[in-house]
Design an enzyme around this catalytic site. Structure first.
Site, PDB file in Angstrom:
ATOM      1  N   GLN A 100       9.352  -5.076   3.394  1.00 33.54           N
ATOM      2  CA  GLN A 100       7.990  -4.540   3.290  1.00 33.54           C
ATOM      3  C   GLN A 100       7.197  -5.391   2.303  1.00 33.54           C
ATOM      4  O   GLN A 100       7.573  -5.528   1.133  1.00 33.54           O
ATOM      5  CB  GLN A 100       7.984  -3.078   2.827  1.00 33.54           C
ATOM      6  CG  GLN A 100       6.581  -2.493   3.012  1.00 33.54           C
ATOM      7  CD  GLN A 100       6.384  -1.100   2.462  1.00 33.54           C
ATOM      8  OE1 GLN A 100       6.827  -0.793   1.353  1.00 33.54           O
ATOM      9  NE2 GLN A 100       5.699  -0.240   3.204  1.00 33.54           N
ATOM     10  N   GLY A 178       0.247  -1.381   4.612  1.00 40.05           N
ATOM     11  CA  GLY A 178      -1.176  -1.013   4.651  1.00 40.05           C
ATOM     12  C   GLY A 178      -1.385   0.445   4.270  1.00 40.05           C
ATOM     13  O   GLY A 178      -2.421   1.018   4.615  1.00 40.05           O
ATOM     14  N   ALA A 179      -0.410   1.041   3.573  1.00 40.67           N
ATOM     15  CA  ALA A 179      -0.429   2.492   3.313  1.00 40.67           C
ATOM     16  C   ALA A 179      -0.505   2.792   1.819  1.00 40.67           C
ATOM     17  O   ALA A 179      -0.524   1.906   0.977  1.00 40.67           O
ATOM     18  CB  ALA A 179       0.834   3.121   3.909  1.00 40.67           C
ATOM     19  N   TYR A 182      -2.424   1.158  -1.741  1.00 39.51           N
ATOM     20  CA  TYR A 182      -2.293  -0.200  -2.300  1.00 39.51           C
ATOM     21  C   TYR A 182      -3.379  -1.105  -1.713  1.00 39.51           C
ATOM     22  O   TYR A 182      -4.290  -0.627  -1.025  1.00 39.51           O
ATOM     23  CB  TYR A 182      -0.855  -0.703  -2.099  1.00 39.51           C
ATOM     24  CG  TYR A 182       0.104   0.224  -2.823  1.00 39.51           C
ATOM     25  CD1 TYR A 182       0.104   0.276  -4.227  1.00 39.51           C
ATOM     26  CD2 TYR A 182       0.922   1.116  -2.140  1.00 39.51           C
ATOM     27  CE1 TYR A 182       0.916   1.171  -4.918  1.00 39.51           C
ATOM     28  CE2 TYR A 182       1.741   2.021  -2.830  1.00 39.51           C
ATOM     29  CZ  TYR A 182       1.733   2.039  -4.214  1.00 39.51           C
ATOM     30  OH  TYR A 182       2.517   2.932  -4.898  1.00 39.51           O
ATOM     31  N   ARG A 229       2.381  -0.709   8.373  1.00 40.17           N
ATOM     32  CA  ARG A 229       2.481   0.692   7.943  1.00 40.17           C
ATOM     33  C   ARG A 229       1.120   1.212   7.475  1.00 40.17           C
ATOM     34  O   ARG A 229       0.428   0.534   6.710  1.00 40.17           O
ATOM     35  CB  ARG A 229       3.497   0.835   6.794  1.00 40.17           C
ATOM     36  CG  ARG A 229       3.854   2.292   6.537  1.00 40.17           C
ATOM     37  CD  ARG A 229       5.002   2.471   5.567  1.00 40.17           C
ATOM     38  NE  ARG A 229       5.734   3.680   5.930  1.00 40.17           N
ATOM     39  CZ  ARG A 229       6.312   4.512   5.072  1.00 40.17           C
ATOM     40  NH1 ARG A 229       6.278   4.255   3.781  1.00 40.17           N
ATOM     41  NH2 ARG A 229       6.936   5.587   5.495  1.00 40.17           N
ATOM     42  N   ASN A 237      -2.284   7.996  -4.846  1.00 39.64           N
ATOM     43  CA  ASN A 237      -3.050   6.939  -5.519  1.00 39.64           C
ATOM     44  C   ASN A 237      -4.552   7.128  -5.355  1.00 39.64           C
ATOM     45  O   ASN A 237      -5.309   6.158  -5.236  1.00 39.64           O
ATOM     46  CB  ASN A 237      -2.619   5.550  -5.044  1.00 39.64           C
ATOM     47  CG  ASN A 237      -1.302   5.112  -5.664  1.00 39.64           C
ATOM     48  OD1 ASN A 237      -1.010   5.450  -6.807  1.00 39.64           O
ATOM     49  ND2 ASN A 237      -0.501   4.374  -4.910  1.00 39.64           N
ATOM     50  N   GLY A 300       8.726  13.660   5.796  1.00 33.76           N
ATOM     51  CA  GLY A 300       9.389  14.953   5.620  1.00 33.76           C
ATOM     52  C   GLY A 300      10.090  15.465   6.856  1.00 33.76           C
ATOM     53  O   GLY A 300      10.297  16.664   6.993  1.00 33.76           O
ATOM     54  N   GLY A 321      13.033   8.736   4.437  1.00 34.34           N
ATOM     55  CA  GLY A 321      13.076   8.163   3.102  1.00 34.34           C
ATOM     56  C   GLY A 321      14.133   8.839   2.257  1.00 34.34           C
ATOM     57  O   GLY A 321      15.291   8.409   2.216  1.00 34.34           O
TER      58      GLY A 321
END
Ligand SMILES: Cc1cc2nc3c(=O)[nH]c(=O)nc-3n(C[C@H](O)[C@H](O)[C@H](O)COP(=O)(O)O)c2cc1C
Length: 367
Positions: A100, A178-179, A182, A229, A237, A300, A321
């Protein structure tokens, strides 16, 4: 509807997956000196080689891309060589691994920047909140807005990092991050992007930075080894957009012609911390409809919810995750209907083998 289940093989571009249980990218802050991954990281990923695909923790594309302690990079030769050892360890266990690629933009602090400079971002707007610097929590600084003529250099950093990942380190592909608020996401969404040049304003302009990166990265390593992503409704954020459906509908339709290996969308299950905020639209189903290539969903999911999503055709694969942190053999546990080991959150970031490489696989649980 689809006849596939979590164990039906799947092709993502050039990458052949034996199952659809994907390991989501997760920062673990265990890189060594020079943000070089260590043999412990090779062991960690090799333990998880039964994932359909491992997507690595976010990895810096340049020396301005960092925002947390001990996160790895892939812009120096030493970093690249160390990633090569990780790829070899995963391949030796029969797995597949994609890096990533990230740049944190404003989610940083001068302590992480060359010469103690301010972090860069689309606009000089600080994220609300604080970050962990290794020297306690600090408020996010107000970043420096990038000059238009600096943007090609950042685009090139992503393409160079992709070449290092695929050609020098031998990973199977890359995922463009892209998530989650950031740099790329900061350009996409209008809470953080107030630019007046061709990278700000309209949906088309805000998508331009991502699309230029996708163009450069796919040209560099081939679209069949590149994924993207996105987190269209995520608030992490300090992120928001005034019209996520309009923005991301444009983005995924603009991604269609590239023929990417995959699109990876985060939209949390109800009650999950990455679910759309109260009253906000859910957009993943519409993006699935508009996007013509392989589609991974995340946020989730339980085994049952993941299976239901695949059967319903809502996604081709699901990434996990936290379950992968504490269950290195997650696909096998799903297949066996075995119980999952709960993760220890206190060991997520930093430290050593504890909470990283010491979670048992099934056979050692039984032994
Ligand atoms: C410890 C930890 C680190 C994470 N680091 C990243 C990261 O580097 N890049 C990223 O895109 N998402 C990151 N995430 C988000 C996960 O990829 C995923 O979207 C999230 O955990 C929800 O999926 P899950 O419910 O299956 O865990 C991280 C999550 C956790 C728990």
């Amino acid at each position: 509807m689809s006849n596939a289940d979590l164990f039906t093989p799947l092709r993502l571009g050039a990458i052949e997956l034996p199952n659809r249980v994907i390991m989501a990218p997760m920062t673990r802050s265990r890189a060594g000196e020079g943000n070089v991954v260590t043999p412990l990281t090779a062991e960690y990923y090799a333990q998880r080689a039964s994932a359909g695909l491992i997507i690595t923790e976010a990895t810096q594309v340049s020396d301005t891309a960092q925002g947390y302690p001990n996160t790895p990079g892939i812009h120096t030769d030493a970093q690249t060589l160390a990633w090569r050892a990780v790829a070899e360890a995963v391949h030796a266990e029969g797995g597949r691994i994609a890096a990533q690629l990230w740049h944190v933009g404003r989610i940083s602090h001068p302590v992480f920047q060359p010469g103690g400079a301010l972090p860069v971002a689309p606009s000089a707007i600080a994220a609300q909140g604080e970050l962990y610097t290794g020297d306690g929590m600090k408020p996010f600084p107000t970043p420096r807005a990038l000059e238009t003529n600096e943007i090609p250099g950042l685009v090139k950093a992503f393409a160079d990092a992709a070449k290092r990942a695929v050609f020098d380190a031998g990973l199977d592909g890359v995922e463009i991050h892209g998530a989650n608020g950031y740099l790329i996401d900061q350009f996409l969404r209008d809470r953080s992007n107030k630019r007046t040049d061709r990278y700000g304003g309209s949906v088309e302009n805000r998508a331009r930075f991502l699309l230029e990166i996708v163009d450069a990265v796919t040209t560099a390593v081939g679209a069949n080894r590149v994924g993207v992503r996105l987190s269209p409704t995520g608030t992490f954020n300090d992120m928001a957009d005034s019209d996520p459906l309009a923005l991301y509908s444009h983005v995924v339709q603009a991604l269609n012609p590239f023929g990417l290996a995959f699109l990876h969308v985060i939209e949390g299950q109800p009650g999950h911390h990455m679910a759309p905020p109260e009253g906000a639209p859910h957009v993943a189903a519409e993006l699935r409809r508009l996007y013509k290539g392989p589609f991974i969903i995340n946020g989730g999911y339980t085994k049952e919810q993941a299976e239901a999503a695949i059967t319903a055709g809502a996604a081709d694969a699901v990434s996990f995750g936290e379950p992968f942190i504490s269950n290195p053999d997650l696909p096998e546990r799903f297949r066996a209907g075995a119980e999952l080991t709960p993760p220890d959150r206190s060991t997520y970031y930093g430290g050593d083998a504890k909470g990283y490489t010491d979670y048992p696989a099934l056979e050692t649980v039984d032994a």
